[in-house]
Design a protein around this motif. Structure first.
Motif, PDB file in Angstrom:
ATOM      1  N   GLY A 150       0.824  -1.196   0.000  1.00 42.86           N
ATOM      2  CA  GLY A 150       0.000   0.000   0.000  1.00 42.86           C
ATOM      3  C   GLY A 150       0.861   1.250   0.000  1.00 42.86           C
ATOM      4  N   ILE A 151       0.216   2.407   0.150  1.00 46.13           N
ATOM      5  CA  ILE A 151       0.955   3.660   0.236  1.00 46.13           C
ATOM      6  C   ILE A 151       0.364   4.500   1.363  1.00 46.13           C
ATOM      7  CG2 ILE A 151       1.568   3.678  -2.211  1.00 46.13           C
ATOM      8  CD1 ILE A 151      -0.609   5.773  -2.642  1.00 46.13           C
ATOM      9  N   ALA A 152       1.150   5.446   1.828  1.00 44.03           N
ATOM     10  CA  ALA A 152       0.664   6.347   2.869  1.00 44.03           C
ATOM     11  C   ALA A 152      -0.603   7.044   2.384  1.00 44.03           C
ATOM     12  CB  ALA A 152       1.737   7.373   3.221  1.00 44.03           C
ATOM     13  N   HIS A 153      -1.598   7.099   3.248  1.00 40.45           N
ATOM     14  CA  HIS A 153      -2.878   7.683   2.841  1.00 40.45           C
ATOM     15  C   HIS A 153      -2.719   9.137   2.407  1.00 40.45           C
ATOM     16  CE1 HIS A 153      -7.182   7.667   2.483  1.00 40.45           C
ATOM     17  NE2 HIS A 153      -7.312   8.685   3.313  1.00 40.45           N
ATOM     18  N   ALA A 154      -1.835   9.858   3.061  1.00 44.59           N
ATOM     19  CA  ALA A 154      -1.609  11.256   2.688  1.00 44.59           C
ATOM     20  C   ALA A 154      -1.099  11.361   1.253  1.00 44.59           C
ATOM     21  CB  ALA A 154      -0.621  11.898   3.654  1.00 44.59           C
ATOM     22  N   ASP A 155      -0.208  10.444   0.861  1.00 48.48           N
ATOM     23  CA  ASP A 155       0.294  10.444  -0.515  1.00 48.48           C
ATOM     24  C   ASP A 155      -0.815  10.081  -1.495  1.00 48.48           C
ATOM     25  OD1 ASP A 155       2.791  11.087   0.451  1.00 48.48           O
ATOM     26  OD2 ASP A 155       3.539   9.021   0.406  1.00 48.48           O
ATOM     27  N   TYR A 156      -1.644   9.133  -1.102  1.00 50.73           N
ATOM     28  CA  TYR A 156      -2.760   8.732  -1.958  1.00 50.73           C
ATOM     29  C   TYR A 156      -3.719   9.897  -2.167  1.00 50.73           C
ATOM     30  CZ  TYR A 156      -6.926   6.159  -3.486  1.00 50.73           C
ATOM     31  OH  TYR A 156      -8.017   5.717  -4.189  1.00 50.73           O
ATOM     32  N   ILE A 157      -4.003  10.616  -1.098  1.00 51.54           N
ATOM     33  CA  ILE A 157      -4.893  11.771  -1.175  1.00 51.54           C
ATOM     34  C   ILE A 157      -4.320  12.817  -2.129  1.00 51.54           C
ATOM     35  CG2 ILE A 157      -5.743  13.761   0.138  1.00 51.54           C
ATOM     36  CD1 ILE A 157      -7.325  11.190   0.564  1.00 51.54           C
ATOM     37  N   GLN A 158      -3.030  13.048  -2.025  1.00 50.40           N
ATOM     38  CA  GLN A 158      -2.387  14.034  -2.886  1.00 50.40           C
ATOM     39  C   GLN A 158      -2.514  13.630  -4.351  1.00 50.40           C
ATOM     40  OE1 GLN A 158      -1.019  16.999  -1.954  1.00 50.40           O
ATOM     41  NE2 GLN A 158      -0.705  17.430  -4.128  1.00 50.40           N
ATOM     42  N   ARG A 159      -2.279  12.357  -4.633  1.00 50.14           N
ATOM     43  CA  ARG A 159      -2.347  11.872  -6.017  1.00 50.14           C
ATOM     44  C   ARG A 159      -3.774  11.887  -6.557  1.00 50.14           C
ATOM     45  NH1 ARG A 159       1.464   6.405  -5.858  1.00 50.14           N
ATOM     46  NH2 ARG A 159       3.299   7.352  -4.875  1.00 50.14           N
ATOM     47  N   LYS A 160      -4.713  11.470  -5.731  1.00 46.93           N
ATOM     48  CA  LYS A 160      -6.094  11.304  -6.202  1.00 46.93           C
ATOM     49  C   LYS A 160      -6.861  12.617  -6.260  1.00 46.93           C
ATOM     50  CE  LYS A 160     -10.220   8.460  -5.446  1.00 46.93           C
ATOM     51  NZ  LYS A 160     -10.165   7.811  -6.775  1.00 46.93           N
ATOM     52  N   PHE A 161      -6.662  13.461  -5.261  1.00 43.21           N
ATOM     53  CA  PHE A 161      -7.470  14.674  -5.160  1.00 43.21           C
ATOM     54  C   PHE A 161      -6.689  15.963  -5.396  1.00 43.21           C
ATOM     55  CE2 PHE A 161      -9.557  11.564  -2.297  1.00 43.21           C
ATOM     56  CZ  PHE A 161     -10.751  11.443  -2.987  1.00 43.21           C
ATOM     57  N   GLY A 162      -5.378  15.854  -5.472  1.00 37.82           N
ATOM     58  CA  GLY A 162      -4.584  17.051  -5.715  1.00 37.82           C
ATOM     59  C   GLY A 162      -4.332  17.892  -4.479  1.00 37.82           C
ATOM     60  N   GLY A 163      -4.682  17.397  -3.315  1.00 36.89           N
ATOM     61  CA  GLY A 163      -4.423  18.144  -2.089  1.00 36.89           C
ATOM     62  C   GLY A 163      -5.414  17.822  -0.997  1.00 36.89           C
ATOM     63  N   GLU A 164      -5.029  18.150   0.222  1.00 39.08           N
ATOM     64  CA  GLU A 164      -5.855  17.804   1.377  1.00 39.08           C
ATOM     65  C   GLU A 164      -7.135  18.619   1.458  1.00 39.08           C
ATOM     66  OE1 GLU A 164      -3.796  17.823   5.040  1.00 39.08           O
ATOM     67  OE2 GLU A 164      -2.281  16.349   4.418  1.00 39.08           O
ATOM     68  N   ASP A 165      -7.095  19.877   1.029  1.00 38.30           N
ATOM     69  CA  ASP A 165      -8.287  20.725   1.159  1.00 38.30           C
ATOM     70  C   ASP A 165      -9.454  20.163   0.356  1.00 38.30           C
ATOM     71  OD1 ASP A 165      -6.979  22.434   2.846  1.00 38.30           O
ATOM     72  OD2 ASP A 165      -6.498  23.916   1.301  1.00 38.30           O
ATOM     73  N   ARG A 166      -9.182  19.800  -0.887  1.00 38.07           N
ATOM     74  CA  ARG A 166     -10.251  19.243  -1.725  1.00 38.07           C
ATOM     75  C   ARG A 166     -10.712  17.909  -1.160  1.00 38.07           C
ATOM     76  NH1 ARG A 166     -10.400  16.187  -6.750  1.00 38.07           N
ATOM     77  NH2 ARG A 166     -12.403  16.593  -7.786  1.00 38.07           N
ATOM     78  N   ALA A 167      -9.787  17.092  -0.725  1.00 36.71           N
ATOM     79  CA  ALA A 167     -10.142  15.797  -0.141  1.00 36.71           C
ATOM     80  C   ALA A 167     -10.992  15.978   1.105  1.00 36.71           C
ATOM     81  CB  ALA A 167      -8.881  15.007   0.189  1.00 36.71           C
ATOM     82  N   ARG A 168     -10.643  16.938   1.930  1.00 31.51           N
ATOM     83  CA  ARG A 168     -11.387  17.168   3.167  1.00 31.51           C
ATOM     84  C   ARG A 168     -12.838  17.546   2.873  1.00 31.51           C
ATOM     85  NH1 ARG A 168      -8.265  20.730   4.958  1.00 31.51           N
ATOM     86  NH2 ARG A 168      -6.777  19.297   5.938  1.00 31.51           N
TER      87      ARG A 168
END
Length: 223
Positions: free
Chosen positions: A60-78
Motif C-alpha cells: 500500500g501507500i501512505a494515505h496522505a500520498d494517496y490523497i495528494q495523487r487522487k485529489f490534488g491536495g488535502e483541502d479538496r479531499a477534506r
C-alpha cells in the motif's frame, strides 16, 4: 397464502465494488435497505471485484500520498470526505477518513470475500471490511488483519489464513476485475440485475427497487 402458487424465480443481483470505495459502502447499505423492504423478492446477491487501484504496491501507500495523487491536495479531499461522511451518517455509517494511515491494495480482501462466499458469509465479510477500513482505520491489506476479520465474521481463522497464504483465487479476482471493465463498468458501485440491467452509483432504495421490479417482471415473462 396460496400454497399452490408458483414460487418466485430467484433474481440474480451482482454488486461490483471495491472495499476502499466509500460510495460502495453507502451503496451496499442502500441495497440492504431495499431488499429488506421487499421480502417478496427472492434475491441471490453476489459480489464482484473492481480494483480502483490495480497498480497499488503490495504494502500500500501512505494515505496522505494517496490523497495528494487522487485529489490534488488535502483541502479538496477534506471537502469531499465531509460530504461523503454526511451522506453516510444518514445511512447509519461512520466514516473516519482522518484516521486512515495507509491506502491498501485490495486483491486479498476480494479473495477473502470469495472465500467467505463458500460459507454464504460474503455479505457479512464485505460489511466487516468496510467497517474495518473506514470506521476503524484497520489495514485491510494486511493478511493478519484479514484473518482477524474472518474470525470476527464466523469463519474458520486457520482455513482463512491458509487460503490467503496460498494465493488461491488471485487470478479469479483479476479476471473478474477485467470482466467488469470489458462490460463497460468504469465506476463503482455498479449493480447488475439478472445479468441484463445495470445501474451505477450509490442509488436510493426507490431507484433500486424499480430496477429490481423491472428485472423480476421481465424474468417472469410479464414484460
Amino acid at each position: 397464502m396460496n400454497m399452490l402458487a408458483r414460487p418466485p424465480e430467484r433474481l440474480a443481483v451482482e454488486m461490483v465494488f471495491d472495499v476502499v470505495c466509500p460510495w460502495c459502502w453507502i451503496g451496499l447499505r442502500r441495497l440492504t435497505r431495499t431488499l429488506a423492504l421487499r421480502p417478496d423478492l427472492a434475491v441471490d446477491l453476489a459480489f464482484r471485484p473492481f480494483l480502483l487501484n490495480p497498480d497499488m504496491p503490495a504494502r500500500g501507500i501512505a494515505h496522505a500520498d494517496y490523497i495528494q495523487r487522487k485529489f490534488g491536495g488535502e483541502d479538496r479531499a477534506r471537502r469531499l470526505h465531509a460530504a461523503i461522511a454526511e451522506v453516510g451518517r444518514a445511512e447509519g455509517l461512520t466514516f473516519r477518513f482522518e484516521r486512515i494511515l495507509r491506502t491498501p491494495p485490495t486483491v486479498d480482501a476480494h479473495r477473502l470475500v470469495r472465500f467467505a462466499a463458500r460459507d454464504d458469509r460474503a455479505a457479512q465479510v464485505v460489511e466487516a471490511l468496510f467497517t474495518a477500513h473506514f470506521a476503524e482505520a484497520r489495514d485491510i491489506g494486511d493478511r493478519v488483519t484479514l484473518v482477524q476479520i474472518a474470525l470476527e465474521t464466523g469463519l474458520d481463522a486457520h482455513a482463512a489464513a491458509t487460503f490467503l497464504a496460498s494465493g488461491e483465487d488471485t487470478e479469479a479476482v483479476l479476471v473478474e476485475n477485467l470482466r467488469s471493465h470489458r462490460l463497460g463498468i468504469n465506476g463503482v458501485p455498479c449493480f447488475v440485475v439478472a445479468g441484463r440491467h445495470a445501474i451505477a452509483g450509490a442509488q436510493e432504495p426507490e431507484v433500486l427497487e424499480r430496477l429490481l421490479d423491472v428485472a423480476a417482471m421481465e424474468q417472469a415473462g410479464a414484460l
